[in-house]
Scaffold this active site. Structure first.
Site, PDB file in Angstrom:
ATOM      1  N   GLU A 103       0.829  -1.193   0.000  1.00 22.14           N
ATOM      2  CA  GLU A 103       0.000   0.000   0.000  1.00 22.14           C
ATOM      3  C   GLU A 103       0.874   1.258   0.000  1.00 22.14           C
ATOM      4  OE1 GLU A 103      -4.184  -1.410   2.002  1.00 22.14           O
ATOM      5  OE2 GLU A 103      -2.676  -0.593   3.354  1.00 22.14           O
ATOM      6  N   CYS A 116       3.608   8.675   0.895  1.00 23.67           N
ATOM      7  CA  CYS A 116       4.164   7.748   1.887  1.00 23.67           C
ATOM      8  C   CYS A 116       4.431   6.415   1.193  1.00 23.67           C
ATOM      9  CB  CYS A 116       3.183   7.586   3.046  1.00 23.67           C
ATOM     10  SG  CYS A 116       3.797   6.534   4.383  1.00 23.67           S
ATOM     11  N   CYS A 123       6.553  -6.576   7.593  1.00 23.20           N
ATOM     12  CA  CYS A 123       7.528  -5.945   8.481  1.00 23.20           C
ATOM     13  C   CYS A 123       7.979  -6.952   9.518  1.00 23.20           C
ATOM     14  CB  CYS A 123       6.899  -4.730   9.163  1.00 23.20           C
ATOM     15  SG  CYS A 123       8.072  -3.686  10.068  1.00 23.20           S
ATOM     16  N   CYS A 127       6.197  -3.763  16.143  1.00 29.04           N
ATOM     17  CA  CYS A 127       5.823  -2.682  17.060  1.00 29.04           C
ATOM     18  C   CYS A 127       4.383  -2.904  17.505  1.00 29.04           C
ATOM     19  CB  CYS A 127       5.987  -1.330  16.375  1.00 29.04           C
ATOM     20  SG  CYS A 127       7.705  -0.976  15.899  1.00 29.04           S
ATOM     21  N   CYS A 130       1.289  -0.913  16.021  1.00 33.54           N
ATOM     22  CA  CYS A 130       1.268  -0.689  14.577  1.00 33.54           C
ATOM     23  C   CYS A 130       0.575  -1.832  13.851  1.00 33.54           C
ATOM     24  CB  CYS A 130       2.702  -0.526  14.058  1.00 33.54           C
ATOM     25  SG  CYS A 130       2.817  -0.222  12.285  1.00 33.54           S
ATOM     26  N   LEU A 242      10.266   7.143  17.538  1.00 37.82           N
ATOM     27  CA  LEU A 242      10.721   7.107  18.929  1.00 37.82           C
ATOM     28  C   LEU A 242       9.698   6.424  19.839  1.00 37.82           C
ATOM     29  CD1 LEU A 242      12.963   7.977  20.904  1.00 37.82           C
ATOM     30  CD2 LEU A 242      11.729  10.150  21.175  1.00 37.82           C
ATOM     31  N   CYS A 361      -1.226   6.882   9.708  1.00 41.27           N
ATOM     32  CA  CYS A 361       0.052   6.369  10.204  1.00 41.27           C
ATOM     33  C   CYS A 361      -0.167   5.118  11.046  1.00 41.27           C
ATOM     34  CB  CYS A 361       0.734   7.453  11.027  1.00 41.27           C
ATOM     35  SG  CYS A 361       2.361   6.993  11.618  1.00 41.27           S
TER      36      CYS A 361
END
Length: 390
Positions: A103, A116, A123, A127, A130, A242, A361
């Site tokens: 995407e 983006c 991945c 995280c 996410c 972060l 995001c």
């Protein structure tokens, strides 16, 4: 689907010259032919050799027999109420693999349009907040596949010469439709360094796509050994995911922290080539209710970033189906931002974009076997009901 022929998109100039010589182009002509192809591919945006009108028909037919410059298949395009666009693209099988999907998201804003871009299918970082991290890594994207996302977006938005912008599209009033790119889509760019590097150097080549390196941002979760190389070999702006200012919490939110903890990460940031007030590092910080949003966290952040020219982007958490995290209250986010601002750091609160199409995001996820649309809509409806988001 793109034909299973090698592509010319994503090759460096020397690689393209070698490819041409291999199919019979005389070595003395190769450099000139590369310049012609480079212009047609990256300035004019053509995706068919037949459109390269200053190249002889015989050579165009030779190129067409041996190579492809076709775009990937667009499986789906979704347009948010706020003008954000999300494309689901399918790339053909590589070697013994299978076709894959990724995407890409376009975010129009006043005076600029940001794309983006994804660097991996899936991945490995896991995280915990996410959605993308819930999809296992399938493979790295090639330089061509990374660049193809930019070229598809420019096609669809009318950002190449003689292309029309779609009626009713929300785009910048002047200048380029895609003025900025961020490597913040699916995957960890620095785990695919070589392909990302090649794609970004082509994207910033001043005789082609010609994006300023000041308008390209690479976001990493903290692959410390590759941070210096990013500045030295690519030279783009750096962003750090972060999300926590204490190792024990970041170990949970961003598990790569167990390998490269905050001290190592901050040391790498302080040494980033070209770092200055004009080339600040952006620190991304998702606001999670009751997790990382206290004033004690804000105070610790100021200590952590001391001596680093920085901007802190505060990101209201974007919910996704199945998550147990909640977004911080707006009043809490504003107090956090005020504290950071008073300490001398710019701390904008990112306006959530594209939530209604899961384009915000942390929401990107593109399995190669997509759930049926009716099931996806049902899950999105559940998300809206559970979190009160419109």
């Amino acid at each position: 689907m793109m034909p299973e022929k090698p592509t010319l998109i994503g090759l460096t100039r020397p690689e393209m010259a070698d490819a041409l010589v291999a199919v019979g182009v005389p070595e003395k002509q190769a450099r000139m032919r590369v310049q012609q192809l480079w212009h047609w591919l990256y300035v004019r945006g053509v995706s068919d050799f037949a459109d390269m009108l200053n190249i002889s028909r015989d050579l165009r037919e030779t190129l067409d027999r041996h190579f492809t410059i076709a775009r990937p298949e667009i499986v789906e395009e979704q347009i948010s109420n706020d003008g954000t666009r999300k494309w689901l693209m399918r790339f053909p099988a590589r070697g013994a693999g299978r076709p894959v999907e990724i995407e890409t998201v376009y975010i129009p804003e006043e005076g600029r349009g940001t794309l983006c871009i994804s660097s991996q299918v899936g991945c490995t970082l896991n995280c915990s907040f996410c959605h993308t991290g819930t999809q296992k890594l399938v493979r790295n994207l090639t330089a061509e596949e990374i660049l193809a996302q930019l070229m598809v977006a420019r096609d669809r938005l009318g950002d190449f010469p003689e292309r029309d912008t779609p009626a009713g599209a929300i785009v910048p009033a002047e200048g380029r439709k895609v003025s900025n790119i961020v490597m913040m889509g699916m995957g960890e760019p620095l785990y695919n360094f070589d392909h990302v590097k090649q794609a970004l150097l082509i994207a910033s080549d001043n005789e082609g796509l010609s994006l300023s390196k000041r308008r390209i941002t690479l976001s990493t979760s903290g692959v410390v050994p590759e941070i210096a190389r990013t500045g030295e070999e690519i030279g783009v702006m750096l962003a750090i995911s972060l999300h926590a200012v204490r190792d024990e919490l970041r170990d949970v939110l961003v598990p790569i922290n167990k390998k490269w903890p905050l001290k190592d990460l901050m040391d790498a940031c302080r040494r980033y080539p070209g770092l200055s007030n004009a080339r600040r590092i952006t620190f991304e910080y998702v606001m999670l209710k009751g997790v990382n949003d206290s004033l004690a966290d804000a105070r610790e952040m100021v200590k952590l970033l001391r001596g680093i020219p920085a901007k802190i982007n505060l990101i209201p958490f974007n919910p996704w189906p199945g998550t147990f995290y909640e977004c911080s209250d707006w009043e809490t986010i504003e107090k956090f931002a005020d504290f950071i601002n008073e300490a001398g750091y710019a701390s904008p609160i990112r306006t959530p974009r594209g939530r209604d199409i899961l384009a915000a995001c942390g929401q990107l996820k593109s399995e190669s076997e997509r759930m049926r649309k009716v099931d996806r809509l049902a899950m999105e409806a559940m998300m809206i009901a559970n979190h009160g988001e419109a």
